[in-house]
Design a protein around this motif. Structure first.
Motif, mmCIF file in Angstrom:
data_model
loop_
_atom_site.group_PDB
_atom_site.id
_atom_site.type_symbol
_atom_site.label_atom_id
_atom_site.label_comp_id
_atom_site.label_asym_id
_atom_site.label_seq_id
_atom_site.Cartn_x
_atom_site.Cartn_y
_atom_site.Cartn_z
ATOM 1 N N ASP A 137 0.826 -1.212 0.000
ATOM 2 C CA ASP A 137 0.000 0.000 0.000
ATOM 3 C C ASP A 137 0.856 1.255 0.000
ATOM 4 N N PHE A 138 1.905 1.256 0.820
ATOM 5 C CA PHE A 138 2.777 2.426 0.904
ATOM 6 C C PHE A 138 3.407 2.738 -0.450
ATOM 7 N N SER A 139 3.939 1.733 -1.110
ATOM 8 C CA SER A 139 4.635 1.937 -2.388
ATOM 9 C C SER A 139 3.676 2.387 -3.483
ATOM 10 N N LEU A 140 2.503 1.777 -3.534
ATOM 11 C CA LEU A 140 1.511 2.192 -4.522
ATOM 12 C C LEU A 140 1.074 3.624 -4.252
ATOM 13 N N PHE A 141 0.763 3.915 -3.009
ATOM 14 C CA PHE A 141 0.350 5.268 -2.633
ATOM 15 C C PHE A 141 1.425 6.290 -3.013
ATOM 16 N N SER A 142 2.675 5.998 -2.697
ATOM 17 C CA SER A 142 3.775 6.919 -2.986
ATOM 18 C C SER A 142 3.936 7.151 -4.484
ATOM 19 N N ALA A 143 3.803 6.086 -5.262
ATOM 20 C CA ALA A 143 3.917 6.205 -6.726
ATOM 21 C C ALA A 143 2.791 7.060 -7.291
#
Length: 131
Positions: free
Chosen positions: A38-44
């Motif tokens: 979730d963190f990586s998708l959100f950041s992207a």
């Protein structure tokens, strides 16, 4: 400035994948998937949206509709991998720092503030948190 250097490090890392460290990132991503996905998708997505507030993103992403999330995961696969790489690098460096301190008899103390900021990956997952 820091982000530019992290991107360069990531590009170098990806180009030199034959050194075997790719599997370390994969293992880290799998072990930490409960938050890292979730963190990586959100950041992207946040970067692609010019760091705008997530409440202004298109409805499919804002409400985490599965088809929109799947499309975003595919579209931002490289950026997601970048954010996983950065978190892995932080983990590697943090563990090295802790080990070095421990070997010298230095104890690290402190705490990590825990709250859900409005502009975070978790805020969209908590019922009633959005505006």
């Amino acid at each position: 400035m820091k982000l530019r250097w992290l991107r360069k490090a990531f590009e170098h890392f990806e180009k030199n994948s034959r050194d075997g460290r790719q599997s370390e990132v994969d293992a880290f991503a799998q072990a930490e998937s409960f938050w890292l996905e979730d963190f990586s998708l959100f950041s992207a997505i946040r970067e692609s949206e010019g760091n705008s507030d997530w409440t202004r993103w298109n409805e499919g992403l804002r409400t985490r509709q599965s088809d929109a999330v799947i499309r975003a995961q595919k579209h931002f696969a490289s950026d997601i991998r970048f954010h996983q790489f950065v978190q892995w690098q932080f983990s590697v460096q943090w563990k090295a720092l802790r080990a070095s301190c421990t070997s010298k008899g230095i104890r690290l103390i402190g705490d990590v503030p825990l709250f859900v900021a409005h502009q975070s990956a978790m805020s969209g997952l908590i019922p009633g948190f959005s505006n």
